[in-house]
Design an enzyme around this catalytic site. Sequence first.
Site, PDB file in Angstrom:
ATOM      1  NE  ARG A 171     -12.556  34.188 -18.276  1.00 55.21           N
ATOM      2  CZ  ARG A 171     -12.200  33.782 -19.800  1.00 55.21           C
ATOM      3  NH1 ARG A 171     -12.938  32.840 -20.076  1.00 55.21           N
ATOM      4  NH2 ARG A 171     -12.416  33.995 -20.362  1.00 55.21           N
ATOM      5  CG  HIS A 189     -32.662  23.801  -1.935  1.00 55.88           C
ATOM      6  ND1 HIS A 189     -32.203  23.931  -1.935  1.00 55.88           N
ATOM      7  CD2 HIS A 189     -33.190  24.778  -3.131  1.00 55.88           C
ATOM      8  CE1 HIS A 189     -31.576  25.080  -2.523  1.00 55.88           C
ATOM      9  NE2 HIS A 189     -32.034  25.408  -3.259  1.00 55.88           N
TER      10      HIS A 189
HETATM   11  C1  BG6 Z   1     -31.902  29.370  -4.203  1.00 57.20           C
HETATM   12  C2  BG6 Z   1     -33.005  29.249  -5.606  1.00 57.20           C
HETATM   13  O1  BG6 Z   1     -31.372  27.481  -4.311  1.00 57.20           O
HETATM   14  O2  BG6 Z   1     -33.353  28.455  -2.844  1.00 57.20           O
HETATM   15  C3  BG6 Z   1     -33.952  30.523  -5.666  1.00 57.20           C
HETATM   16  O3  BG6 Z   1     -32.705  28.911  -6.765  1.00 57.20           O
HETATM   17  C4  BG6 Z   1     -34.648  29.985  -4.097  1.00 57.20           C
HETATM   18  O4  BG6 Z   1     -34.928  30.574  -6.495  1.00 57.20           O
HETATM   19  C5  BG6 Z   1     -33.831  30.065  -2.921  1.00 57.20           C
HETATM   20  O5  BG6 Z   1     -35.029  31.934  -3.505  1.00 57.20           O
HETATM   21  C6  BG6 Z   1     -34.506  29.507  -1.503  1.00 57.20           C
HETATM   22  O6  BG6 Z   1     -34.248  29.475  -0.901  1.00 57.20           O
HETATM   23  P1  BG6 Z   1     -33.857  29.814   0.822  1.00 57.20           P
HETATM   24  O7  BG6 Z   1     -33.181  29.705   1.649  1.00 57.20           O
HETATM   25  O8  BG6 Z   1     -34.297  31.766   0.839  1.00 57.20           O
HETATM   26  O9  BG6 Z   1     -35.270  28.914   1.251  1.00 57.20           O
END
Ligand code: BG6
Length: 485
Positions: free
Chosen positions: A47, A246
Amino acid sequence: MPAPAGCVFVIFGATGDLMRRKLLPALFHLFAGGQLPARFHVLGVARSRDMTDAGFRQWARSELRDAGFALPRHHGRWCDRCLHYQRLEDETPDGFKTLARRIEALEREQSLPGNRVFYLALPPQAFAATIEGLGRAGLNTDAKAHWTRLVIEKPFGRDLASALALNELVHRHFRERQIYRIDHYLGKDTVQNLLALRFGNALFESVWNRQHVKCVHITVAEELGVEERGAYYEETGAVRDMLQNHLAQLLTLTAMEPPGAFTADSVRFEKIKVLRAVESLKSNSTVLGQYAAGARGRSKLPAYRREPGVARASNTATFVAARVLINNWRWQGVPFFLRTGKRLARRMTEIAVHFHRTPVSLFKFRGGALPHHNALKISIQPDEGFALSFEVKTPGGEFELETRNMEFRYRDAFGELSAGYETLLLEILEGDQTLFVHADETIASWSLFGPLLKKTLALHAYAAGSWGPPAAARLLCFDGILPDA
Ligand code: BG6
């Protein structure tokens, strides 16, 4: 594997952070590896910026160079040939009609088959208007001859109510089979390897249950603080940012039943069943924390409340630990301990499966220790691989035992691993939803973890650079078994 069908890959938020850091490098990697379809065109949409195709291509080239990619002429030409730009002036029906005309024109000019991906690399508050706009402009149609797929980045909702509302909105315009909800942990080879380890080997399945497993520790520890994302994190916190998504993925992949087939429906159904079998979390099974000032080596680390964009009296949790009980035949009575936090002692994502001790102790253990729990420690990152600990007789006359490891390291076997986005992008193009989150999974996960956002749980301070609050250490210790530090 045959290359996936050609398509227009429309990215909303095309000059944003996600595009710059993840999507553009991943797309370029796939192109350089010859994995993109021959007829593949990216249409960047944003945008805020009024740019020409040429301006967008120049921006992309310089981003790729900054990211350390060498751009020999042939590769540089990819940007010139395959990247296009369209400004979305506003999210009115007219704005989306203009976009629809641009997509059709591109498909005609490039003889594309009519397949479309719409990737929402947008802040969550922009999801609704974009999904609505796509639907109203008829950009949601999906047919056998040419498909349309919608990709939504996390966070998927802020709580149960908003996730329900978002699913409802998406389903008003798209079918579930068109929707690819991203959790980038599912793009990591080591996370996918949980399926391979469990269901590609007969060895582990027979001990993967309450008869043999004492407890499981799942840790996603980050060394970094909130960096430049203070304002975002204030609204998010550890439960929304990490636990609900996660850690939930790591939990379900560790605990799920073997799927009937390696298909999206079977795998995702088993994951959802795990979340639905988890007992509601109680106040005494959860610890929230926030980092106070601390140090790593000689460097001083500021408190969360001193980070830019963070309120001085913020009550946002940067750490959460929870004891999760799965009430099903396989896991009844086996605690799964989840732990995640920012500014912890070191970066480590690990699943540690601790097995029962031997029923009778015949031997002396080094230092008079109790018989050891064999443990399988699966390292998701860094130092990807796993280690199985076992007891060995030390050489010499004394019959004494000592703990050693059998180890596997991904890097030694296969070299560097990719960041994961490449895999997810390819799966989207191939139309395989196995590595994406189903609507029911988002709801099951929010039903479980969402209530933590409402409870008035104490917020424990911990020193930046430590392993979290002492209250968490007490929660996570089970029959003398501690999580790794
Ligand atoms: C993201 C979060 O989804 O995952 C972050 O928003 C975090 O805060 C990140 O740091 C961690 O991902 P990875 O792959 O570095 O473990």
